[in-house]
Scaffold this active site. Structure first.
Site, PDB file in Angstrom:
ATOM      1  N   GLY A   1       0.853  -1.197   0.000  1.00  0.00           N
ATOM      2  CA  GLY A   1       0.000   0.000   0.000  1.00  0.00           C
ATOM      3  C   GLY A   1       0.885   1.242   0.000  1.00  0.00           C
ATOM      4  O   GLY A   1       2.048   1.197  -0.398  1.00  0.00           O
TER       5      GLY A   1
ATOM      6  N   ARG B   1      -2.030  -8.261  -2.448  1.00  0.00           N
ATOM      7  CA  ARG B   1      -3.265  -8.889  -2.957  1.00  0.00           C
ATOM      8  C   ARG B   1      -3.432  -8.602  -4.440  1.00  0.00           C
ATOM      9  O   ARG B   1      -3.752  -9.457  -5.231  1.00  0.00           O
ATOM     10  CB  ARG B   1      -4.479  -8.361  -2.194  1.00  0.00           C
ATOM     11  CG  ARG B   1      -4.944  -9.294  -1.114  1.00  0.00           C
ATOM     12  CD  ARG B   1      -6.111  -8.721  -0.410  1.00  0.00           C
ATOM     13  NE  ARG B   1      -5.863  -7.296  -0.120  1.00  0.00           N
ATOM     14  CZ  ARG B   1      -6.574  -6.573   0.714  1.00  0.00           C
ATOM     15  NH1 ARG B   1      -7.589  -7.101   1.330  1.00  0.00           N
ATOM     16  NH2 ARG B   1      -6.307  -5.296   0.929  1.00  0.00           N
TER      17      ARG B   1
ATOM     18  N   ARG C   1       1.299  -4.845  12.289  1.00  0.00           N
ATOM     19  CA  ARG C   1       0.509  -5.174  13.477  1.00  0.00           C
ATOM     20  C   ARG C   1       1.030  -6.475  14.071  1.00  0.00           C
ATOM     21  O   ARG C   1       1.455  -7.377  13.345  1.00  0.00           O
ATOM     22  CB  ARG C   1      -0.962  -5.394  13.111  1.00  0.00           C
ATOM     23  CG  ARG C   1      -1.796  -4.116  12.988  1.00  0.00           C
ATOM     24  CD  ARG C   1      -2.089  -3.475  14.348  1.00  0.00           C
ATOM     25  NE  ARG C   1      -2.936  -2.306  14.229  1.00  0.00           N
ATOM     26  CZ  ARG C   1      -2.502  -1.060  14.018  1.00  0.00           C
ATOM     27  NH1 ARG C   1      -1.203  -0.821  13.905  1.00  0.00           N
ATOM     28  NH2 ARG C   1      -3.351  -0.050  13.934  1.00  0.00           N
TER      29      ARG C   1
ATOM     30  N   GLU D   1       0.368  -7.019  22.459  1.00  0.00           N
ATOM     31  CA  GLU D   1       1.027  -5.850  23.051  1.00  0.00           C
ATOM     32  C   GLU D   1       0.034  -5.016  23.878  1.00  0.00           C
ATOM     33  O   GLU D   1      -1.155  -5.031  23.588  1.00  0.00           O
ATOM     34  CB  GLU D   1       1.663  -4.992  21.937  1.00  0.00           C
ATOM     35  CG  GLU D   1       0.652  -4.438  20.953  1.00  0.00           C
ATOM     36  CD  GLU D   1       1.300  -3.616  19.842  1.00  0.00           C
ATOM     37  OE1 GLU D   1       2.187  -4.130  19.140  1.00  0.00           O
ATOM     38  OE2 GLU D   1       0.890  -2.454  19.687  1.00  0.00           O
TER      39      GLU D   1
ATOM     40  N   HIS E   1       5.863  -0.022  19.439  1.00  0.00           N
ATOM     41  CA  HIS E   1       4.796   0.468  18.539  1.00  0.00           C
ATOM     42  C   HIS E   1       4.897   1.998  18.382  1.00  0.00           C
ATOM     43  O   HIS E   1       3.979   2.737  18.769  1.00  0.00           O
ATOM     44  CB  HIS E   1       3.413   0.056  19.055  1.00  0.00           C
ATOM     45  CG  HIS E   1       2.351   0.100  17.990  1.00  0.00           C
ATOM     46  ND1 HIS E   1       1.270  -0.732  17.966  1.00  0.00           N
ATOM     47  CD2 HIS E   1       2.212   0.905  16.898  1.00  0.00           C
ATOM     48  CE1 HIS E   1       0.504  -0.443  16.923  1.00  0.00           C
ATOM     49  NE2 HIS E   1       1.058   0.556  16.251  1.00  0.00           N
TER      50      HIS E   1
ATOM     51  N   GLY F   1       5.814   3.411  15.279  1.00  0.00           N
ATOM     52  CA  GLY F   1       5.970   3.641  13.832  1.00  0.00           C
ATOM     53  C   GLY F   1       5.616   5.053  13.392  1.00  0.00           C
ATOM     54  O   GLY F   1       6.350   5.672  12.621  1.00  0.00           O
TER      55      GLY F   1
HETATM   56  C1  DGY Z   1      -1.595   3.163  13.043  1.00  0.00           C
HETATM   57  O1  DGY Z   1      -1.818   4.288  12.628  1.00  0.00           O
HETATM   58  O2  DGY Z   1      -2.276   2.188  12.706  1.00  0.00           O
HETATM   59  C2  DGY Z   1      -0.471   3.028  14.012  1.00  0.00           C
HETATM   60  O3  DGY Z   1      -0.131   1.696  14.196  1.00  0.00           O
HETATM   61  C3  DGY Z   1      -0.800   3.682  15.334  1.00  0.00           C
HETATM   62  O4  DGY Z   1      -1.842   2.993  15.932  1.00  0.00           O
END
Ligand code: DGY
Length: 323
Positions: A155, A177, A238, A267, A285, A287
């Site tokens: 993506g 996909r 995730r 988590e 987490h 990111g």
């Molecule tokens: C998202 O934007 O999905 C990040 O993982 C923060 O939750």
């Protein structure tokens, strides 16, 4: 009279200020995790809610909120929202795509580089006072330049990660996909391959697919067995996409050179086996966690909620069938 809304986790005061211009806002600046019971209690009289990925917007929560018209995640991932239950109840759901692509791609690269060059273990060793002499054959890592970067889930964030690989003269392969249009493939000089080829050929495999029951344990023991022993696995998507127990076993037995992980099954708890390994870089987490990006996410979520509750189509509507 202003409509009532809940902001379910702590956010920047600027976002609360914007929301207060439109709504009567109940906030949670104490940042208590509300959970199903807390959300049900607070949403009984609310028209909208701003949620994080940690807030379970389950069918049970939605059923307990008869006035609810919109659930606006300040996250791009929305596996915390039961989208079908929202749609059945006529509740709009939104997320925050786009604004976090670069920041999340940057962290994927940080973990990739950290794993390749063994930064966490080398730093721990230095801090522990174990550096007695410089040695030629010491802390040997893997080269990133000219290696093959594999991306599973191509993506916006996957493509952003891929474009950064151009500077490292890497070969980029991906599986998704659906195959990207030719102009998008060309922009990141990426070639589409089947999943098995991706697993077999990647020196660095970055996971960027959304979590769903279908993507649970997409990378488990059979997939890890197909990867090169010199390869590194990076997960900024995730927890649950990787079978953490299988990954720990592969890393322990050096059937995989290293891993860089920002997300974990269950988590903030995670498998303590990771802590015993020297060949894994771990982050909690983070990111999308730069100040500018988290601000943009909060404001995007606020804008989605303002649009939804003032009769306009929210820019990032996930279930347009409710309209
Ligand atoms: C998202 O934007 O999905 C990040 O993982 C923060 O939750």
């Amino acid at each position: 009279m202003k409509q009532k809304i809940l902001v379910a986790r702590e956010v920047f005061p600027e976002a609360l200020e914007r929301l207060r211009q439109h709504f009567e806002v109940e906030d949670n600046q104490a940042d208590a995790i509300l959970g199903v019971a807390g959300l049900k209690a607070r949403l009984a009289d609310k028209a909208g809610v701003l949620t994080a990925a940690t807030d379970p917007m389950t069918a049970e929560v939605i059923a307990a909120a008869p006035s609810l018209k919109a659930v606006c995640n300040f996250a791009v991932g929305y596996n915390n929202i039961d989208l079908a239950a929202c749609t059945r109840a006529g509740v709009m759901a939104t997320n925050t795509p786009g604004v976090l692509d670069d920041t999340t791609a940057d962290l994927a690269w940080a973990l990739l580089m950290a794993s390749a060059r063994r930064l966490p273990a080398a730093e721990r060793w230095l801090r522990n006072g174990e550096w007695k002499s410089w040695q030629f054959i010491q802390w040997l890592g893997s080269d990133v330049h000219h290696a093959t970067l594999g991306i599973l889930g191509m993506g916006r964030i996957g493509q952003t990660v891929a474009r950064r690989a151009l500077g490292f003269d890497m070969k980029v392969i991906y599986h998704n996909r659906s195959r990207l249009p030719a102009d998008k493939e060309a922009a990141c000089r990426a070639s589409f391959v089947d999943k098995e080829t991706l697993l077999r050929e990647s020196d660095f495999l970055v996971l960027l697919l959304p979590y769903s029951p279908e993507s649970h344990h997409t990378i488990g023991a059979p997939e890890l067995a197909l990867m090169k022993p010199a390869a590194h696995l990076i997960n900024v998507a995730r927890g649950g996409i990787v079978d953490d127990e299988a990954l720990i076993s592969a890393l322990r037995q050096h059937r995989l050179a290293g891993a860089g992980l920002d997300v974990f099954e269950g988590e903030p708890k995670f498998n303590p086996g990771f802590l015993e390994l020297d060949n894994v870089a771990l982050t909690p987490h983070i990111g999308s966690s730069s100040r500018a990006t988290r601000m943009a996410m909060a404001m995007t979520a606020a804008d989605n909620l303002i649009a939804a509750l003032s009769g306009r189509r929210p820019p990032n509507l996930l279930n347009p069938e409710v309209l």
